[in-house]
Design an enzyme around this catalytic site. Structure first.
Site, short mmCIF file in Angstrom:
data_model
loop_
_atom_site.label_atom_id
_atom_site.label_comp_id
_atom_site.label_asym_id
_atom_site.label_seq_id
_atom_site.Cartn_x
_atom_site.Cartn_y
_atom_site.Cartn_z
N ILE A 12 -14.16 85.90 -38.86
CA ILE A 12 -13.78 87.13 -39.56
C ILE A 12 -14.73 88.27 -39.17
CG2 ILE A 12 -13.59 88.22 -41.84
CD1 ILE A 12 -12.74 85.43 -42.93
N THR A 35 -22.43 78.44 -36.67
CA THR A 35 -21.03 78.21 -36.31
C THR A 35 -20.49 79.38 -35.50
OG1 THR A 35 -20.24 79.15 -38.41
CG2 THR A 35 -20.50 76.77 -38.33
N ALA A 73 -22.21 82.26 -44.31
CA ALA A 73 -22.07 81.22 -45.33
C ALA A 73 -21.91 79.86 -44.66
CB ALA A 73 -20.83 81.48 -46.19
N SER A 115 -13.99 83.77 -52.07
CA SER A 115 -12.91 82.90 -51.58
C SER A 115 -11.92 82.58 -52.70
CB SER A 115 -13.53 81.59 -51.09
OG SER A 115 -12.53 80.62 -50.88
N TYR A 139 -19.11 74.67 -52.93
CA TYR A 139 -18.77 75.90 -52.19
C TYR A 139 -18.14 76.93 -53.13
CZ TYR A 139 -16.04 78.94 -49.05
OH TYR A 139 -15.46 80.03 -48.42
N ASN A 168 -6.02 82.22 -47.27
CA ASN A 168 -6.11 81.41 -46.04
C ASN A 168 -6.04 82.30 -44.81
OD1 ASN A 168 -5.11 79.47 -48.22
ND2 ASN A 168 -5.72 78.13 -46.55
#
Ligand SMILES: NC(=O)c1ccc[n+]([C@@H]2O[C@H](COP(=O)([O-])OP(=O)(O)OC[C@H]3O[C@@H](n4cnc5c(N)ncnc54)[C@H](O)[C@@H]3O)[C@@H](O)[C@H]2O)c1
Length: 315
Positions: A12, A35, A73, A115, A139, A168
Site C-alpha cells: 500500500i 516485508t 506493521a 484494519s 493483530y 480487503n
C-alpha cells in the site's frame, strides 16, 4: 510539502508514495524492509532504512516533514498470534512512537493504518465505525489500540490524527507467494502457475475488496484534508460485497483457470464483511473509483508481467 511514510516500501505504501510524488509532493520512506522491498521505492522518494520500534531514528527521519502516513506493521495475523509481544512492539508501540515523534516535532497530521479486522466477526452489516470493536487476534487488538492512541493524542495534544480501517486491499505488488497474502492474490498466483485453487466452505463468504489505487487515494485525501474531526476512524472499502466464489469465477474467466477444488470451511473464517462507506464519503470526500473487474485486470496484467522470464544479456 514533505510526507513521511512508514512502511512505504510495502504494497500500500509504495502505491501511495507514487501518487504523492505525481502530485508534486516530496516523500520520505521509513522502512526496515522486513516485508517491503527496495525495488518498490519509487524514483524520487528518499528511503531511510529503519525500524518503527526505534523512536530516535524515526524522529530523525521525520524531521522536516509536514505529515506522516503510518503503515509499518506486522501485517500477518498468524504471526501476531505466534509472537504477540513482537507484534505488539511493532504495531502498538510503533504507532505510539509515530504519534509521539510527530507531537515532539510539531507535526499535526498522522494518518494511521488500521484494519477491518477490528470488527472481528461482527454480524451487523454493513460494518459501521460506531460498532463496538470485537478483536479476534492480537493483530486486531493492536490496531484498535493504535486507534485509541490516535484519539488520545487528539484529545490531549490537539493533534489531528486520522485512522483508516482498510478492508480487503488487492492489486499489483501484493506478493502471491506470501502465505499471508489475500485470497485474490493466492487465486491469481495459482491461476497463472496453472495450479488448482481451493475454495474453503461453500465459497459464499463475502469480502469488501478494494483496489490498492483507491486506497492510495484515500490515504492522500486523509493526509491533505482539512481537519474532518481529530482522532476519528474511517472505513476504507467499497461498500460492495463480493463472494469468494464470484471472485474466483471472474479470475477463471480472465485467465482460463480450471474450476477450483473444494475444502472444508476454515475455523474462524469471518463469513461476511462489507464496509459502511458513508463517513469517508461525507467527511473525507473519498469514494473508490475502480470497478472490481478493472482492478482484477490490472492485478492480473502485473502478475503476468512478473512471470515473463528475463532473457540473459548475451541471448
Ligand atoms: N493489505 C491489506 O489488505 C490491509 C488490510 C488492512 C490493513 N492493512 C494495513 O495496512 C498497512 C500496510 O500493509 P501492506 O498490505 O502494504 O503490507 P506490507 O507488508 O506490504 O507493508 C508493510 C511495510 O511495513 C514495513 N515494516 C514492517 N515492520 C516494520 C518495522 N518494525 N519498522 C519499519 N518498517 C516496518 C515492511 O517492510 C513493509 O514495507 C499495515 O499497517 C496493515 O496492517 C492492510
Amino acid at each position: 510539502m514533505r510526507i513521511l511514510i512508514t512502511g512505504g516500501a510495502g504494497f500500500i505504501g509504495s502505491h501511495t508514495a507514487e501518487l504523492l510524488l505525481a502530485q508534486g509532493l516530496d516523500v520520505t520512506i521509513y522502512d526496515d524492509l522486513s516485508t517491503g522491498k527496495r525495488a518498490n521505492v519509487p524514483a524520487g522518494a528518499t528511503l531511510v532504512q529503519g525500524d518503527v520500534r526505534d523512536f530516535s531514528a524515526l524522529a530523525i527521519a521525520m524531521r522536516g516533514c509536514d505529515a506522516v502516513l503510518h503503515l509499518a506493521a506486522v501485517v500477518s495475523v498468524p504471526m501476531s498470534i505466534q509472537r504477540p509481544h513482537f507484534a505488539h512492539e511493532v504495531n502498538a508501540t510503533g504507532t505510539l512512537n509515530a504519534l509521539e515523534a510527530a507531537r515532539y516535532l510539531g507535526i499535526d497530521r498522522v494518518v494511521i493504518a488500521s484494519s477491518a479486522a477490528v470488527y472481528g466477526a461482527s454480524k451487523q452489516l454493513p460494518l459501521a465505525e460506531a460498532l463496538p470493536p470485537e478483536p479476534l487476534s492480537p493483530y486486531a487488538a493492536q490496531k484498535w489500540l493504535a486507534e485509541a492512541y490516535a484519539a488520545t493524542y487528539a484529545a490531549l495534544h490537539g493533534m489531528s490524527p486520522i485512522c483508516l480501517r482498510y478492508f480487503n486491499v488487492y492489486g499489483p505488488r501484493q506478493d502471491p507467494a506470501s502465505p499471508y497474502s489475500g485470497v485474490l492474490s493466492r487465486f491469481i498466483g495459482a491461476a497463472l502457475a496453472r495450479e488448482q485453487s481451493t475454495l474453503h466452505g461453500d465459497g459464499r463468504q463475502t469480502r469488501d475488496f478494494i483496489y490498492v489505487g483507491d486506497v492510495a487515494r484515500a490515504n492522500v485525501r486523509a493526509l491533505l484534508a482539512p481537519d474532518p474531526a481529530p482522532g476519528l476512524v474511517f472505513n476504507v472499502g467499497t461498500g460492495r460485497a463480493v463472494s469468494v466464489a464470484e471472485a474466483y469465477a471472474l479470475i477463471a474467466r480472465l485467465t482460463g483457470a480450471p474450476p477450483a477444488g473444494r475444502a472444508p470451511a476454515r475455523a474462524g473464517d469471518v463469513p461476511h464483511s462489507r464496509a459502511d462507506v458513508g463517513r469517508a464519503r461525507t467527511l473525507l470526500g473519498f469514494a473508490p473509483c475502480t470497478s472490481f473487474e478493472a482492478g482484477l485486470e490490472a492485478t492480473l496484467a502485473w502478475a503476468q508481467q512478473r512471470l515473463v522470464p528475463t532473457l540473459p544479456m548475451s541471448a
